[in-house]
Write an enzyme that holds these catalytic residues in place. Structure first.
Site, mmCIF file in Angstrom:
data_model
loop_
_atom_site.group_PDB
_atom_site.id
_atom_site.type_symbol
_atom_site.label_atom_id
_atom_site.label_comp_id
_atom_site.label_asym_id
_atom_site.label_seq_id
_atom_site.Cartn_x
_atom_site.Cartn_y
_atom_site.Cartn_z
ATOM 1 N N HIS A 373 -43.269 -71.873 47.448
ATOM 2 C CA HIS A 373 -44.508 -72.802 48.774
ATOM 3 C C HIS A 373 -44.581 -74.276 48.613
ATOM 4 C CE1 HIS A 373 -45.717 -68.501 50.058
ATOM 5 N NE2 HIS A 373 -44.803 -68.213 48.773
ATOM 6 N N LYS A 564 -59.055 -78.087 55.435
ATOM 7 C CA LYS A 564 -58.219 -77.944 54.989
ATOM 8 C C LYS A 564 -58.579 -77.784 53.591
ATOM 9 C CE LYS A 564 -55.316 -80.529 56.617
ATOM 10 N NZ LYS A 564 -53.981 -79.612 56.783
ATOM 11 N N LYS A 570 -52.781 -84.390 51.100
ATOM 12 C CA LYS A 570 -52.733 -84.232 52.131
ATOM 13 C C LYS A 570 -54.005 -85.380 52.668
ATOM 14 C CE LYS A 570 -53.555 -78.876 51.390
ATOM 15 N NZ LYS A 570 -52.775 -77.862 51.558
ATOM 16 N N THR A 672 -50.163 -74.134 57.741
ATOM 17 C CA THR A 672 -50.570 -72.869 58.728
ATOM 18 C C THR A 672 -51.631 -72.889 59.342
ATOM 19 O OG1 THR A 672 -51.305 -71.811 56.913
ATOM 20 C CG2 THR A 672 -49.266 -71.102 57.171
ATOM 21 N N LYS A 676 -52.290 -72.672 63.463
ATOM 22 C CA LYS A 676 -54.195 -72.206 64.289
ATOM 23 C C LYS A 676 -54.709 -72.960 65.127
ATOM 24 C CE LYS A 676 -54.455 -69.754 59.867
ATOM 25 N NZ LYS A 676 -55.075 -69.909 58.431
HETATM 26 C C1 GL9 Z 1 -48.810 -73.695 49.867
HETATM 27 C C2 GL9 Z 1 -48.128 -75.088 50.844
HETATM 28 O O1 GL9 Z 1 -49.102 -75.567 50.187
HETATM 29 C C3 GL9 Z 1 -48.388 -74.389 52.363
HETATM 30 O O2 GL9 Z 1 -47.453 -76.404 52.845
HETATM 31 C C4 GL9 Z 1 -47.879 -73.848 52.681
HETATM 32 O O3 GL9 Z 1 -48.057 -73.424 54.578
HETATM 33 C C5 GL9 Z 1 -49.059 -72.372 51.799
HETATM 34 C C6 GL9 Z 1 -48.262 -71.344 52.949
HETATM 35 O O4 GL9 Z 1 -47.152 -70.959 52.578
HETATM 36 O O5 GL9 Z 1 -48.415 -72.198 50.914
HETATM 37 N N1 GL9 Z 1 -48.593 -73.436 47.777
HETATM 38 C C7 GL9 Z 1 -49.935 -73.709 47.624
HETATM 39 O O6 GL9 Z 1 -49.582 -73.438 46.528
HETATM 40 N N2 GL9 Z 1 -50.768 -73.379 49.328
HETATM 41 C C8 GL9 Z 1 -50.524 -73.746 50.135
HETATM 42 O O7 GL9 Z 1 -51.206 -73.816 51.001
HETATM 43 N N3 GL9 Z 1 -52.029 -73.622 47.679
HETATM 44 C C9 GL9 Z 1 -53.072 -72.560 48.145
HETATM 45 O O8 GL9 Z 1 -53.491 -71.808 48.946
HETATM 46 C C10 GL9 Z 1 -54.588 -73.316 48.095
#
Ligand code: GL9
Length: 838
Positions: A373, A564, A570, A672, A676
């Site tokens: 992720h 977020k 970001k 994500t 939304k």
């Molecule tokens: C994360 C990614 O940073 C996001 O870009 C991605 O959409 C999501 C779900 O795949 O996963 N990986 C990660 O460690 N986080 C993400 O959001 N962090 C948190 O959940 C705080």
């Protein structure tokens, strides 16, 4: 607010009693009964929470039939998906269950006829904040889709007593407040204490020959903790399937430590209990980068061991051979957090169930699949060998064995390539030695996926390059998705009703149907209705902001929103640079004909992430100056909404005109929130990062505000030597913005407050804000111009929604089911009725 949808599911229950009946009379009497018999209250003394609990139990009763029948169905030799995740951010359950059961309208009537307000009761629910952000929320969307698609599944995770902290803003700074989500009880979970399992820690492994002379290993732990499962039903949308989210709580085992070691030592005995229960006390509030804390590794191992033992028990209860484990279960590793499962399954199969290594390895590899992720290299989880071996001595041996066998294969393929060998090794030996969890996950899985096309491509080229070259066949992409039930039907009832009036309700489970809205984009009266709905929804958010923050915002202004987690990659501070640019332009030309904007921010910072907290302080400081400056009144407002969570997201996404998706290209794995927002009719201003790329592809470049460097350009500029200071020097407007912050204008003359942030931008700027600044400002100007042509803006908004079909989590889950899990839907029949039913 009205019902999101008319009720359509006819219950297949023949006896109407208090527990199952759906007539208004029955629902009212069930509510009264539950208030009396469960909450133990008369209406006169009942609190709002008592009424909420009574209502929640009324609803839970009505889904138990489906839940228990689903569990029964899965005992019959069907392949079950087990989604292992340290986080599940499921959000409030009441409304979701009402919608999925199709009883929203009836319940509202029953509640109102009982003299209560459904909205007020809904607001009583504490959301289970068992996740940090995108990764945890994705797991929740996937559970929703698994149930809706009738795929047998269990979510396994941790029942944290304290979830993600509540955020308060005091004097512009984030303050973390303990999240006591369980303090007034959780009506949605059922504890199953009789299904507990034991989890060992520490000690040593003992090698011996068994009675038949076979070489064996047993683990002699120095501590054993009990894992108790708590089950929450995850009901699909208007189907009978209700899968289970099984979360584990750690408890002490009285017979261990307790009697043997502490005879007469009462406090010592209680200590042991406290130490054990500490295991599942708190969610680590870090996003992306998780520090190597021992308790965190204990948590990971604890829930993974509980889950795998639970699966083995389930399988053995059906008299099927353990050697078919991989045909009975598809286990998805949500990031590396549960990757220890690879070693644990090997231990369970080899040591405890005496299956030989090669067979066990075949089972293990064919069981697990791994989702990555994040691309941030600092996020790759690794554990110091010393710590790891102290906590999990047997697993360390197993990992060494896996590694030796794996590296033998690597040597065969790449003789003499020591670089390869050291990069692929499960052990990092470049300095202090570490176990590398991503390497363990890659070697122990049959499938590895990224979460957006760009992300998967970058994985193959960067962080997992060597693994891609070694196992190209394991790699696949599955672009993330979000559930339209929560992120449209539940959170945007007005738009749901309008869309359903025009194209029917099939889109709720077949999101591609939204395409039928395309032709309506040319219908002026439809556009009028569309605009009207956005206006009303913005009005609701404006009312919330006024009530909570005492800030008056104009619902007619452009709602420009970034919500977020706060993270430098970001780039919330790039957004702030635009806010200040916008402000400066207004100040310099008071008659400037500008499109009025409301800049809205929200998000939590990891408690130890200084820069992220300083960014919040900057946003709030800028807000305080701007909102109190009569020169810009009516033309701009800046708002930081505290405590962004699922519940707030449900209010915020539908109210946006503009969605800010402005991460440095190559850093956001998918995102994500971007989905939304767009699903709810916001237009996106964004970089070519994560799933933005695919969103733009779907909605059309002409309906998307693109800016900034591409990933290649980012890499190229870094390689040539990026000098942010030059951008500052050469751009007068940028210089003015930075100088204004540095001057103390936003900080009561304190020139030091934001210095760390500014120095970082001028002399490092890892995330290249200054390189993207001008492109961002120019594109924001295009946004302002576009918003003036309200008809065309509405057209673009409709087309965005019409083309969001791809981003349903139903599509993602179908891809996982086909490409990775090899599972099929198993519809649930309501055969066995509840006791009393016939
Ligand atoms: C994360 C990614 O940073 C996001 O870009 C991605 O959409 C999501 C779900 O795949 O996963 N990986 C990660 O460690 N986080 C993400 O959001 N962090 C948190 O959940 C705080």
């Amino acid at each position: 607010m009205n019902a999101p949808l008319e009720d359509s599911l006819t219950p297949q229950i023949r006896v109407e009693d208090d527990r199952t009946g759906l007539s208004i009379t029955t629902l009212r009497s069930a509510l009264a009964d539950n208030l009396f018999y469960i909450q133990g209250k008369f209406p006169g003394t009942a609190t709002k929470n008592d009424y909420y609990m009574a209502l929640a139990y009324t609803v839970r009763d009505r889904l138990l039939q489906r839940w228990l029948n689903t569990t029964q169905t899965y005992r019959k030799n069907v392949k079950v998906v087990c989604y292992l995740s340290a986080e599940f951010l499921i959000g409030p359950q009441l409304v979701n269950n009402l919608i999925n059961l199709g009883i929203y309208a009836k319940i509202r009537q029953a509640v109102e006829e009982s003299g209560l307000s459904l909205q007020e009761l809904i607001e009583q629910e504490e959301e289970p904040g068992l996740g940090n952000g995108g990764l945890g929320r994705l797991a929740a969307c996937y559970l929703d889709s698994l149930s809706t698609l009738e795929i047998p599944a269990i979510g396994y995770g941790i029942r944290y007593e304290f979830g993600i902290f509540d955020q308060e803003i005091r004097d512009g700074w984030q303050v973390e407040i303990t999240d006591k989500w369980l303090q007034y009880g959780n009506p949605w979970e059922i504890a199953r204490p009789e299904e507990y399992v034991e989890v060992k820690f520490g000690g040593r492994s003992e090698h011996y020959y068994d009675e038949k002379g076979n070489y064996r290993v047993r683990w002699i732990p120095d501590r054993v903790v009990k894992g108790v499962p708590y089950d929450t039903p995850i009901l699909g949308y208007q189907v009978n399937t209700a899968n289970t989210l099984r979360l584990w709580k750690a408890e002490a085992i009285e017979s261990f430590d307790f009697q043997a070691f502490n005879i007469g030592d009462y406090y010592g005995a209680v200590d042991a209990k406290i130490v054990s229960e500490n295991l599942t006390k708190i969610l680590y509030p870090n996003d992306e980068v998780i520090q190597g804390k021992e308790l965190r590794l204990q948590q990971q191992y604890f829930f993974v061991s509980c889950a795998l033992q639970d699966m083995i028990r389930l399988l053995l209860s059906t008299e099927v051979s353990l050697e078919t484990f991989h045909q009975q279960f598809a286990v998805q590793l949500n990031d590396t957090h549960p990757a220890i499962g690879v070693a644990e399954l090997m231990r369970l199969l080899v040591d405890e169930h005496r299956i030989d290594w090669d067979k066990a390895w075949h089972i293990t590899q064919n069981t697990f699949a791994f989702t990555n992720h994040t691309l941030l290299p600092e996020a790759l989880e690794k554990w110091p060998i010393e710590l790891f071996g102290r906590l999990l001595p047997r697993h360390l041996e197993i990992i060494y064995e896996i590694n030796q066998r794996f590296l033998d294969r690597v040597r065969m393929k790449y003789p003499r390539d020591l670089g390869k060998l050291s990069r692929l090794s499960l052990i990092d030996e470049s300095g202090e030695r570490y176990v590398r969890m991503a390497n363990l996950a890659c070697v122990g899985s049959h499938a590895i996926n990224g979460v957006a096309e760009l992300h998967t491509e970058l994985l193959k080229k960067t962080v997992l390059k060597d693994f891609y070259e070694f196992f190209p066949e394991k790699f696949a992409n599955v672009t993330n998705g979000v559930t339209p039930r929560r992120w449209m039907v539940l959170s945007n009832p007005r738009l749901t009703r309008l869309i359903t009036e025009k194209i029917g309700d099939r889109w709720i489970t077949h999101l591609d149907d939204l395409r039928k809205l395309e032709t309506l984009a040319d219908d002026a009266s439809f556009r009028q209705q569309w605009r009207q709905i956005k206006q009303e929804t913005k009005g609701d958010l404006a009312a919330y902001i006024r009530k909570k923050l005492d800030i008056i915002v104009d619902p007619k202004s452009l709602f420009d929103i970034q919500v977020k987690r706060i993270h430098e990659y970001k780039r919330q501070h790039l957004n702030v640079l635009h806010v200040i640019t916008f402000y400066n332009r207004l100040k310099h030309d008071r008659d400037l004909d500008i499109t009025p904007r409301t800049f809205i921010f929200g998000g939590k910072a990891a408690p130890g992430y200084f820069m992220a907290k300083l960014i919040i302080k900057l946003i709030v400081s800028v807000a305080n100056i701007v909102n109190n400056d009569p020169d810009v009144r009516d033309r701009m407002k800046v708002v930081f909404i505290p405590d962004f969570n699922v519940t707030l997201g449900q209010r915020i996404y539908p109210a946006a005109d503009l969605s800010e998706q402005i991460s440095t290209a190559g850093k956001e794995a998918s995102g994500t929130g971007n989905m939304k927002f767009a699903l709810n009719g916001a237009l996106t201003i964004g970089t070519l990062d994560g799933a933005n790329v695919e969103i733009r592809e779907e909605v059309g470049a002409e309906n998307f505000f693109l800016f900034g460097l591409t990933t290649e350009e980012v890499y190229g500029l870094k390689a040539r030597g990026y000098r942010p200071f030059d951008y500052y020097n050469q751009n007068a407007e940028l210089k003015a913005v930075i100088d204004l912050i540095s001057s103390g204008f936003f900080s009561h003359g304190d020139v030091d407050l934001f210095k760390p942030l500014i120095d970082n931008l001028l002399y490092r700027d890892d995330y290249m804000l200054l390189a993207d600044y001008q492109s961002y400002i120019d594109t924001q100007e295009k946004v302002s111009q576009a918003y003036r042509d309200r008809e065309n803006w509405t057209r673009m908004s409709i087309l965005n929604v019409a083309r969001m079909g791809k981003f349903s989590s139903d599509r993602s889950i179908r891809e996982y089911a086909q490409k990775i899990w090899k599972v099929e839907p198993v519809p649930v029949e309501l055969l066995q009725l509840c006791p009393g039913g016939q």
